[in-house]
Design a protein around this motif. Sequence first.
Motif, mmCIF file in Angstrom:
data_model
loop_
_atom_site.group_PDB
_atom_site.id
_atom_site.type_symbol
_atom_site.label_atom_id
_atom_site.label_comp_id
_atom_site.label_asym_id
_atom_site.label_seq_id
_atom_site.Cartn_x
_atom_site.Cartn_y
_atom_site.Cartn_z
ATOM 1 N N GLU A 1 -0.683 11.468 10.740
ATOM 2 C CA GLU A 1 -0.457 10.110 11.214
ATOM 3 C C GLU A 1 -0.959 9.154 10.147
ATOM 4 O O GLU A 1 -2.124 9.206 9.751
ATOM 5 C CB GLU A 1 -1.210 9.874 12.526
ATOM 6 N N CYS A 2 -0.072 8.312 9.673
ATOM 7 C CA CYS A 2 -0.411 7.378 8.608
ATOM 8 C C CYS A 2 -1.229 6.220 9.168
ATOM 9 O O CYS A 2 -0.854 5.600 10.153
ATOM 10 C CB CYS A 2 0.866 6.850 7.955
ATOM 11 N N LYS A 3 -2.332 5.934 8.514
ATOM 12 C CA LYS A 3 -3.191 4.833 8.929
ATOM 13 C C LYS A 3 -3.349 3.822 7.796
ATOM 14 O O LYS A 3 -4.431 3.314 7.546
ATOM 15 C CB LYS A 3 -4.545 5.373 9.371
ATOM 16 N N VAL A 4 -2.250 3.543 7.142
ATOM 17 C CA VAL A 4 -2.274 2.609 6.018
ATOM 18 C C VAL A 4 -2.470 1.175 6.515
ATOM 19 O O VAL A 4 -1.944 0.802 7.555
ATOM 20 C CB VAL A 4 -0.985 2.721 5.166
ATOM 21 N N HIS A 24 -1.671 -3.723 0.641
ATOM 22 C CA HIS A 24 -0.597 -3.438 -0.303
ATOM 23 C C HIS A 24 0.413 -4.576 -0.414
ATOM 24 O O HIS A 24 1.362 -4.476 -1.175
ATOM 25 C CB HIS A 24 0.101 -2.137 0.101
ATOM 26 N N LEU A 25 0.182 -5.633 0.334
ATOM 27 C CA LEU A 25 1.086 -6.786 0.285
ATOM 28 C C LEU A 25 0.388 -8.035 -0.246
ATOM 29 O O LEU A 25 0.899 -9.135 -0.132
ATOM 30 C CB LEU A 25 1.653 -7.063 1.686
ATOM 31 N N GLN A 26 -0.782 -7.859 -0.861
ATOM 32 C CA GLN A 26 -1.540 -9.010 -1.347
ATOM 33 C C GLN A 26 -0.777 -9.812 -2.402
ATOM 34 O O GLN A 26 -0.978 -11.012 -2.516
ATOM 35 C CB GLN A 26 -2.888 -8.556 -1.897
ATOM 36 N N PHE A 27 0.105 -9.158 -3.127
ATOM 37 C CA PHE A 27 0.870 -9.883 -4.142
ATOM 38 C C PHE A 27 1.759 -10.947 -3.510
ATOM 39 O O PHE A 27 2.143 -11.909 -4.162
ATOM 40 C CB PHE A 27 1.681 -8.933 -5.023
ATOM 41 N N LYS A 34 1.259 0.732 -7.816
ATOM 42 C CA LYS A 34 -0.157 0.577 -8.176
ATOM 43 C C LYS A 34 -1.086 0.725 -6.980
ATOM 44 O O LYS A 34 -2.268 0.978 -7.151
ATOM 45 C CB LYS A 34 -0.381 -0.799 -8.805
ATOM 46 N N THR A 35 -0.571 0.548 -5.766
ATOM 47 C CA THR A 35 -1.458 0.565 -4.597
ATOM 48 C C THR A 35 -1.005 1.556 -3.520
ATOM 49 O O THR A 35 -1.753 2.445 -3.147
ATOM 50 C CB THR A 35 -1.555 -0.837 -3.967
ATOM 51 N N LEU A 36 0.199 1.395 -3.028
ATOM 52 C CA LEU A 36 0.654 2.182 -1.883
ATOM 53 C C LEU A 36 0.903 3.647 -2.239
ATOM 54 O O LEU A 36 0.501 4.548 -1.506
ATOM 55 C CB LEU A 36 1.928 1.551 -1.300
ATOM 56 N N PHE A 37 1.557 3.888 -3.364
ATOM 57 C CA PHE A 37 1.847 5.268 -3.765
ATOM 58 C C PHE A 37 0.555 6.070 -3.947
ATOM 59 O O PHE A 37 0.427 7.168 -3.394
ATOM 60 C CB PHE A 37 2.708 5.286 -5.029
ATOM 61 N N PRO A 38 -0.456 5.556 -4.680
ATOM 62 C CA PRO A 38 -1.710 6.315 -4.786
ATOM 63 C C PRO A 38 -2.377 6.560 -3.431
ATOM 64 O O PRO A 38 -2.971 7.614 -3.218
ATOM 65 C CB PRO A 38 -2.592 5.438 -5.680
ATOM 66 N N PHE A 39 -2.265 5.596 -2.513
ATOM 67 C CA PHE A 39 -2.816 5.807 -1.177
ATOM 68 C C PHE A 39 -2.155 7.009 -0.510
ATOM 69 O O PHE A 39 -2.831 7.877 0.042
ATOM 70 C CB PHE A 39 -2.630 4.558 -0.302
ATOM 71 N N PHE A 40 -0.806 7.051 -0.538
ATOM 72 C CA PHE A 40 -0.104 8.154 0.104
ATOM 73 C C PHE A 40 -0.443 9.489 -0.549
ATOM 74 O O PHE A 40 -0.594 10.498 0.138
ATOM 75 C CB PHE A 40 1.407 7.929 0.088
#
Length: 128
Positions: A25-28, A33-36, A76-82
């Motif tokens: 279960e993804c808890k992102v 990841h949307l700060q830009f 830079k953010t989401l892919f490394p998290f996953f």
Amino acid sequence: IINECISSCHINLGLRALSAQEQYECKVELSKHLQFLEGWTGLKMKDADKVPKTKKEYAAKARNWLNGRRASKYGKTLFPFFVEDAKRYALATSHVLIPNDEAKRSMYFNIVTYKVLSQLCRGGGKSY
């Protein structure tokens, strides 16, 4: 993607299916990841080839701007998290499924991790 990869690996390895409670279960936290987008001040018209004349044209240019930056920002953010979350989950799942064999646990971890990585890099499409 992670649950699909694990299910596929389990079929190929002859392992039991995971119960609904055991599945990933993804808890992102998407806001991280949307700060830009938060600091975006709008399109810079001095750099535009063609200045939009309507709200619809402006929205289209804004969508193009977002689509042009989304991959690099998420990369830079989401892919490394996953990647890290998938590895964490694969390691925890390996301990549940294979409690007493470090070599098999390590092999399971590597198989699942590389399967998930290959799917993330492909954009999540089906593989056989």
